[in-house]
Design an enzyme around this catalytic site. Structure first.
Site, short mmCIF file in Angstrom:
data_model
loop_
_atom_site.label_atom_id
_atom_site.label_comp_id
_atom_site.label_asym_id
_atom_site.label_seq_id
_atom_site.Cartn_x
_atom_site.Cartn_y
_atom_site.Cartn_z
N HIS A 121 0.83 -1.21 0.00
CA HIS A 121 0.00 0.00 0.00
C HIS A 121 0.86 1.26 0.00
O HIS A 121 0.40 2.34 -0.41
CB HIS A 121 -0.92 -0.01 1.22
CG HIS A 121 -2.20 0.73 1.02
ND1 HIS A 121 -2.31 1.87 0.24
CD2 HIS A 121 -3.45 0.51 1.52
CE1 HIS A 121 -3.56 2.30 0.26
NE2 HIS A 121 -4.27 1.50 1.02
N ASP B 59 -9.53 -8.45 -17.22
CA ASP B 59 -9.65 -9.54 -18.20
C ASP B 59 -8.27 -9.85 -18.79
O ASP B 59 -7.67 -9.01 -19.46
CB ASP B 59 -10.64 -9.13 -19.29
CG ASP B 59 -10.96 -10.27 -20.26
OD1 ASP B 59 -10.27 -11.31 -20.22
OD2 ASP B 59 -11.89 -10.11 -21.06
#
Length: 462
Positions: free
Chosen positions: A160, A394
């Protein structure tokens, strides 16, 4: 409330690989801003994706090697700054991302059913790095788990301190893009430099920043009840040591619209504002704290366009700050649901309105002088993942049939509903003793109020 079952163990045929950038990358040091290098961000954001069809692992490694040329800091290593022992920086040394391949005797359909209620056994889906501390873990760790009968689970852990939610989505989309279109340029070029968020010299703190200050103990006109509050907080801390139960609740667009209508016409609000207020109220109701206790809602707000100059397109570092709504239990939770949710929404809107450029600059300066963590003593923290495009990832064999965090034990996360535009899934872990009450207030109470609203409408129409 159904119990979740453990998933089978993963097994590895080979040791994990280090995937290096395909070509030489700059050997430099990446400065981390005070928004990047906050102590409460020193962990990895762990995503889990489930796909019906698997993608060739070598293809994924090849495209990862290519995208790490552009996102070369993710192939580096965190280290302590030589100039300031309290700060971290990134040594862009090209050591690579850790990539593990595993197999599991479980089908995609079985995991999709199990995903209704996540549990700790999911952690086995991400290779556990044997490390003494955060600095010994590569900023990017990936595991692809091939499933029985086809399909795969992709888990990623991205530190992070290097990326926020927008940044991680940008990186993952870039990786997917190069997997399917290896010769195409990236649609968004990453912007690495973090100096646009450096502190002022000298620092100039112009706000109080309640998101970091300790919650004050409130008193009532009936007398000093700090003893009751202190006792409750102590009991609460003890209860948090018990096992946490993950709660996953879905809200379709019509349910969210209903929440928004409760504030209209006196107050227009967004889907996030309405659902955040409802979740905050339900969380407080389930915990049942003293009515005079001060409570907070902390939530992430993107500030990329609030600054002058705006952070450049492609900025993938932490470009968010915490909004802070604060009130008492009595003001948020009362007999009149309509006025209480209205109050919660208004507080969220006011907390967002405060986040001007000067406020953000003051916060950066505040963190320069005081390396503090947010006050979580009586705070619900909401992280918004629903509008990041994470559900569209995808790699050439279709979009995921499930996406979410690998684990959710600290923050409440608003997730996109795969296949349903504008729907939101709320994922939060609560102490086991209040799990059923929390679900009750999130679901049944809203349904009851909706029925009452319809009855009132019917009476007016008649």
């Amino acid at each position: 409330m159904s119990e979740s079952s453990e998933i089978p163990d993963c097994y590895y045929q080979n040791q994990p690989d280090l995937v290096l950038p395909r070509s030489p990358t700059p050997r430099d040091t990446l400065y981390l801003s005070n928004l990047d290098d906050q102590k409460f961000l020193r962990f990895s954001i762990k995503y889990l994706y489930l796909y019906k069809k698997s993608v060739n692992v070598e293809t994924l490694k090849c495209s990862l090697s290519r995208v790490l040329v552009d996102y070369y800091p993710l192939a580096g290593r965190l280290r302590i700054s030589e100039e300031d022992e309290g700060k971290l920086e990134v040594d862009c040394n090209g050591e690579g991302a850790l990539f593990a391949e595993a197999f599991m005797d479980f089908t995609a359909e079985e995991f999709l059913e199990a995903s209704r209620r996540p549990n700790r056994s999911w952690r086995k889906l991400l290779y556990r790095v044997d490390a003494r501390n955060l600095l010994d873990i590569p900023p990017l760790v990936i595991q692809v788990t091939n499933l029985k009968g086809g399909g795969m689970i992709l888990c990623t852990a991205i530190n992070h301190c290097l990326c926020d939610g927008i940044g991680t989505s940008q990186f993952l989309q870039a990786w997917a893009h190069l997997t399917t279109k290896s010769n195409d340029p990236l649609p968004i070029s990453p912007f690495h430099d973090r100096h646009l968020l450096r502190p002022r010299s000298p620092p100039n703190i112009t706000f109080t920043h309640p998101e970091y200050s300790a919650t004050a103990v409130a008193t009532t006109t009936a007398g000093d009840d700090t003893g009751i509050q202190s006792q409750w907080l102590e009991e609460m801390l003890q209860s948090q040591s018990q096992s946490l139960v993950p709660i996953s609740l879905t809200f379709n667009p019509s349910q969210i619209l209903h929440l928004k209508k409760l504030c209209f016409p006196s107050l227009k609000c967004t889907s996030f504002e309405a659902l955040a207020s409802h979740t905050w109220r339900s969380w407080i109701q389930s915990l049942n704290p003293p009515s005079s206790l001060k409570i907070k809602l902390l939530f992430s707000v993107n500030v990329r366009k609030k600054l002058k100059p705006e952070l450049p397109r492609g900025y993938y570092g932490n470009g968010f700050v915490l909004g802070c709504a604060e009130t008492t239990v009595k003001e948020l939770v009362g007999a009149n649901y309509y006025s209480n949710i209205h109050h919660g929404v208004k507080l969220v809107q006011e907390a967002k309105a405060v986040l001007t450029e000067e406020y953000v600059r003051s916060m950066i300066d505040y963190l320069e002088e005081r390396r503090v963590k947010p006050d979580l003593s009586m705070s619900l923290v909401i992280s918004q993942w629903a509008k990041l495009g994470l559900e569209d990832l995808d790699f050439g064999e279709g979009k995921p049939i499930h996406m979410g965090p690998l684990a959710s034990e600290i923050y409440c996360i608003f997730l996109p509903l795969v296949g349903e535009l504008d729907g939101i899934r709320v994922l939060v872990s609560v102490p086991e003793s209040v799990a059923e009450k929390f679900e009750y207030y999130m679901n049944f109470m809203m349904g009851r109020e909706q029925e009452e609203e319809e009855e009132v409408t019917s009476l007016h129409c008649n």
